[in-house]
Design an enzyme around this catalytic site. Structure first.
Site, PDB file in Angstrom:
ATOM      1  N   LYS A 270      -9.380   9.108   2.022  1.00 47.41           N
ATOM      2  CA  LYS A 270      -9.846   7.756   1.703  1.00 47.41           C
ATOM      3  C   LYS A 270     -11.331   7.574   1.975  1.00 47.41           C
ATOM      4  CE  LYS A 270      -5.576   5.068   1.870  1.00 47.41           C
ATOM      5  NZ  LYS A 270      -4.560   6.097   2.199  1.00 47.41           N
TER       6      LYS A 270
ATOM      7  N   HIS B  36      -2.649   8.527   6.008  1.00 51.31           N
ATOM      8  CA  HIS B  36      -2.951   7.242   5.369  1.00 51.31           C
ATOM      9  C   HIS B  36      -4.428   6.937   5.622  1.00 51.31           C
ATOM     10  CE1 HIS B  36      -2.004   3.480   3.465  1.00 51.31           C
ATOM     11  NE2 HIS B  36      -2.323   2.762   4.518  1.00 51.31           N
TER      12      HIS B  36
ATOM     13  N   PHE C  28       1.085  -3.337   4.070  1.00 52.88           N
ATOM     14  CA  PHE C  28       1.345  -4.718   4.475  1.00 52.88           C
ATOM     15  C   PHE C  28       2.775  -5.065   4.093  1.00 52.88           C
ATOM     16  CE2 PHE C  28      -2.620  -4.896   5.958  1.00 52.88           C
ATOM     17  CZ  PHE C  28      -3.563  -5.799   5.461  1.00 52.88           C
TER      18      PHE C  28
ATOM     19  N   CYS D  76       0.799  -1.224   0.000  1.00 47.11           N
ATOM     20  CA  CYS D  76       0.000   0.000   0.000  1.00 47.11           C
ATOM     21  C   CYS D  76       0.833   1.277   0.000  1.00 47.11           C
ATOM     22  CB  CYS D  76      -0.953   0.003   1.189  1.00 47.11           C
ATOM     23  SG  CYS D  76      -2.022  -1.456   1.161  1.00 47.11           S
TER      24      CYS D  76
ATOM     25  N   HIS E  65      -9.687   2.775  -0.523  1.00 52.92           N
ATOM     26  CA  HIS E  65      -8.280   2.424  -0.428  1.00 52.92           C
ATOM     27  C   HIS E  65      -7.889   1.609  -1.650  1.00 52.92           C
ATOM     28  CE1 HIS E  65      -4.423   1.451   0.914  1.00 52.92           C
ATOM     29  NE2 HIS E  65      -4.656   0.609   1.893  1.00 52.92           N
TER      30      HIS E  65
ATOM     31  N   GLU F 196      -0.890   5.946  13.132  1.00 52.79           N
ATOM     32  CA  GLU F 196      -0.318   7.124  12.493  1.00 52.79           C
ATOM     33  C   GLU F 196      -0.500   8.378  13.341  1.00 52.79           C
ATOM     34  OE1 GLU F 196      -1.657   8.313   8.658  1.00 52.79           O
ATOM     35  OE2 GLU F 196      -3.717   7.674   9.024  1.00 52.79           O
TER      36      GLU F 196
END
Lengths: 420, 85, 401
Positions: free
Chosen positions: A339, A307, A403, A167, A344, A318
């Site tokens: 997002k 994010h 990931f 990502c 996403h 975060e």
């Protein structure tokens, strides 16, 4: 003399209507594009939503053969490349001095899965039937074809590659491109990300780890970054391609410059393939290094593009990273996640977010976090709920987490900044 | 309906999440937390998913938050099995 | 800053581990044979290079096995061997000073085929929790960084067979910016039916069922290549750091360059020679300084001709020995070029060029000096060439220690 990087063209295909203007309008209005999946029957799945692009490849000028050959992600990449080049005003790129770096997390998944379904006859055969293999199957087998298609579209003959870091791919590909310009290997880079992961296997794999929201009865409000009731992300698709140019070259041809990319860093949490420790240490380190490269102190950051995937762990992680890296300033700076609007899109979203940051600087507007009506009291920063703000922006920070432990940070600055 | 035993659980855990060295899952581990046993949330998800499929039972995710040891999991699974009868 | 290779880990069809691989390579022992991993009797391709005798449980922790595809298992094992070889304990290095950049081409394809089958034949609830990461291209880098606590820059490059050089080249970039040590290289393994079937349409696979004749690059009647699994993992360091900790090294990553061919139909020539001269320039060397070329060797006549033309343009006719040890392994995609780099370093260490097998020197483009029997002699610098399907060209110069 140090070389610097300017963004001179942007092409975006984002959920909702394709196009940069449409994307920016939706993002600043905070209008989520998340809905019940329409591209296949989602009823057997736990999470049945996606942020889909209302994208008809023929409408945007792709030919019959291109549509046949190109997986949807590649269609995004090619379309965005054409748009970005047109936007940049560059009639021709200097072939030898133009490279390509495209981010993709899951490659050409739609075609790969649909072809699998045929050759395996619905999963019935382990020894799949090669006589049903389509001509361009190899393009889907190795996703470097994304970079090849972009290079052909742009006429680029310098170094080309796909950057695939989960990502963070979208941001990392752009960071890679910046390095090639700064070291003098390239003067122009066509870079960004493209992803079309809304396919049964991808939906199923996120279902299996319960990472996606199952608020299926309310798709528009399903992805709720920083909210108390957040329960995961909604899968998205899309693409964003930037034309990056060495700054002096861009200035010499009077190019329109959206922003400069002044800093980038990628680190790893080396902790867990999908899990995040709560202290945000490595993301904070990436932020610190990116700011350092940009020669900016923490309190120079005017906006943080998060994010913000709306999983319980990400938003906590975060937030901790921002506090760690920015100190007291974390409480002063507006932080938002787009997002909620875009979903996403894995390897593309980082590039979509860099595009949003460039537009934010250009227009002096901080996009809001949509769906933020019930803030999590444990997350106590200014997440710009619901409504965009007019704020002149000189320095913008965007982050990504992926990931595999990937943690990335990128700093964009307003053009015209003095370079020491 | 057969009871879901620790041996059954051991077998499924070995398949779905592997085992480091011999014997990590041997002996009395009923009250060790999965964390102590080195099985993270992913391993647990994989394990519960396999249990669901093997026994045709549903293990509602909302209730999984209270499950932290093999004893908890066995009780939970057997509770769901009993309800099916 | 000089980038040196201090550790090598190899998993190849003709050798598990560097010593095994190198000994077999020097003696011309091929690892190409009939596919044993699945029933290939229904397919036009019957051969592959399979890594022999690799039992994951013997090499990686049991906990990692259910969540890793074979390619990741090979990568983890090879990384451990490379770190051992480098004599470095990652715990002794600052975590942010170590990075991981690997190349990949097809992800954990066999793992993916199983999960696709679970989904399509049984249903969504049968898809493993590990599918969310076990198959994607970044997984080797991710698992390596976790296992060894490497928190510095991490990345993944995908440019098919050229990707391995892009990864090593990018690792060198990080060293230049102050990172002390990186794990780099590439590992691919897609020997499952879906993996084979997905590759057949590229039209470049040899359908010859005889391992002795299937893959004969540069031969006038070359008829395609053989696929293989495996690759090499390298530990690269700043030479100063390596010296500080008393480590020996195999040699230097002296030069690197990459280009992309003009679009098909443009009528303009490929850019392979440009990548080669770019790597030489980057290394500060001339063609005369190169003692051996490890060729890309597509074994498709038109592509072989392009490569031969480029080598002749740069080095002159028969101007440099050219060898293709991948005739003993097959083309390993992202693992291929790192394995060639490792082989080049070993060749320089032992002053011997490994052979190309199954190709008679007389049957080859006479403009090339193809090494068909191991050839002793001092080697100061080597060139590795790698091309990725679609037009990717990469070249790397390595210099002896």
């Amino acid at each position: 003399m140090d070389r610097h990087v300017a963004i001179t063209g942007i092409g975006v295909v984002a959920p909702g209507e394709p196009g940069l203007k449409q994307f920016w309008a939706r993002v600043t209005e905070g209008r989520p594009a998340t809905r019940t999946i329409t591209s296949f029957d989602p009823s057997p799945y736990r999470s049945r939503m996606a942020a889909e692009c209302d994208f008809n490849p023929f409408d945007v000028g792709l030919s019959q053969q291109e549509v046949r050959r190109l997986d949807r992600a590649a269609q995004f990449a090619v379309t965005c490349t054409r748009d970005a080049l047109a936007d940049s005003g560059l009639e021709r790129v200097p072939a030898d001095r133009t490279g390509v770096a495209i981010g993709s997390a899951v490659g050409l998944t739609i075609r790969l899965e649909s072809e699998y379904a045929v050759v395996s006859d619905g999963g019935r055969r382990w020894e799949v039937d090669h006589t049903y293999g389509v001509p361009h199957l190899y393009d889907y087998f190795v996703p470097s074809s994304l970079a090849a298609e972009v290079a052909w579209t742009a006429g680029a003959e310098g170094p080309a590659t796909v950057v695939s870091a989960g990502c963070t791919s979208g941001v990392d590909a752009i960071g890679y491109a910046c390095e090639l310009i700064r070291e003098g290997t390239a003067d122009v880079m066509i870079t960004g990300g493209a992803e079309a992961p809304v396919s049964p296997i991808t939906v199923a794999c996120f279902d299996a780890i319960k990472a996606t929201s199952n608020r299926n009865d309310d798709p528009e409000h399903a992805l709720r970054p920083f909210s108390l009731s957040r329960n995961g992300f909604v899968l998205g698709e899309g693409g964003a391609i930037l034309v990056l140019e060495e700054l002096e070259r861009a200035k010499a041809r009077n190019a329109h410059i959206y922003a400069e990319i002044s800093g980038f860093a990628a680190r790893s949490n080396a902790y867990h393939m999908t899990g995040l420790r709560q202290d945000g240490r490595e993301m904070a380190e990436a932020i610190r290094v990116a700011l350092d490269e940009a020669r900016l102190p923490a309190d120079a950051v005017d906006y943080v593009n998060a994010h913000g995937t709306a999983t319980k762990q990400n938003d906590r992680h975060e937030t901790a990273a921002f506090k760690r890296a920015l100190g007291a300033h974390a409480y002063e700076v507006p932080v938002s996640s787009i997002k909620a609007v875009t979903g996403h899109s894995l390897g593309a979203v980082g590039a979509i977010e860099v595009s949003a940051c460039a537009m934010a600087i250009e227009h002096g507007v901080v996009p809001p976090t949509a769906n933020l009506t019930d803030p999590d009291p444990d997350l106590d920063l200014d997440y710009v709920p619901i409504t965009a703000r007019d704020v002149p922006l000189s320095s913008v920070l965007t982050v990504a987490s992926g990931f595999g432990g990937f943690q990335s940070a990128m700093v964009l600055t307003k053009p015209g900044r003095e370079h020491r | 309906m057969n009871e879901f035993t620790m041996d059954d659980l051991r077998k499924i855990m070995r398949e779905s999440a592997g085992e480091d060295g011999s014997g990590t899952l041997d002996g009395d581990i009923l009250d060790n937390s999965f964390e102590e046993l080195g099985y993270d949330s992913l391993a647990l998800m994989e394990t519960t998913s396999r249990i669901e499929r093997a026994l045709s039972v549903t293990l509602p995710e909302e209730d999984m938050a209270d499950v932290s040891t093999p004893r908890d999991l066995l009780a939970f699974v057997n509770g769901q099995l009993t309800e099916l009868v | 800053m000089t980038a040196v290779v201090t550790g090598i880990g190899v998993a190849a069809p003709n050798g598990l581990g560097v010593e095994d691989f190198w000994r077999n390579t020097l003696s011309g022992t091929s690892g190409i044979g009939p596919i044993s991993r699945f029933d290939a009797s229904g397919y036009p391709v019957r051969l592959a290079g399979e890594v022999p005798d690799f039992e994951a449980a013997q090499h990686i922790p049991g906990r990692l096995i259910p969540q890793t595809d074979r390619m990741t298992q090979l990568a983890l094992a090879a990384t451990e061997w490379a770190l051992d070889d480098a004599g470095v304990d990652p715990k002794s290095v600052d975590e942010f000073d170590m990075g991981v950049v690997t190349a990949n081409s097809s992800g954990g394809f066999e793992f993916g085929q199983r999960e696709l089958e679970n989904l399509w034949a049984r249903g969504p609830q049968y898809v493993s929790a590990y599918q969310s990461f076990a198959w994607f291209y970044a997984v080797n880098t991710g698992q390596v960084s976790i296992r060894h606590g490497m928190r510095g820059p991490t990345g993944v490059t995908v440019s098919e067979q050229a990707g391995g050089l892009d990864a090593i080249g990018h690792a060198r970039r990080h060293l230049r910016r102050g990172v002390r040590l990186l794990v780099t290289g590439g590992m691919d393994a897609s020997l499952c039916p879906w993996g084979l079937v997905a590759q057949l349409p590229n039209g470049r696979l040899s359908t010859d069922g005889d391992p002795a004749s299937a893959y004969r690059p540069f031969a006038d009647d070359a008829a395609g290549y053989v696929i293989g699994e495996g690759g090499a993992i390298l530990v690269v360091e700043d030479a100063e750091f390596a010296a500080q900790r008393g480590a020996r090294h195999y040699g230097e990553i002296a030069g690197y360059s990459a280009t992309f061919d003009p679009a098909p139909g443009s009528g303009r020539p490929p850019k392979l020679a440009a990548a080669i001269t770019g790597a030489l320039t980057d290394a500060g060397l001339t063609p005369a300084d190169i003692d051996v070329v490890f060729a890309d060797a597509a074994a498709v006549p038109a592509l072989d001709r392009v490569e031969a033309d480029a080598l002749v343009a740069v080095f002159g006719e028969r101007g440099v020995p050219v060898t293709v040890p991948k005739t003993m392994t097959g083309r390993l995609s992202s693992g291929g070029a790192p394995l060639d780099v490792a082989t080049a370093l070993l060749a320089m260490r032992d002053s011997v060029i490994p052979p190309t097998v199954n190709v008679a020197a007389e049957a080859v483009d006479e403009r090339l000096d193809l090494v068909t029997g191991a050839r002793a002699g001092h080697l100061g610098a080597a060139l590795v060439v790698a091309r990725g399907y679609g037009g990717f060209n990469a070249a790397m110069v390595v210099r002896a220690a």
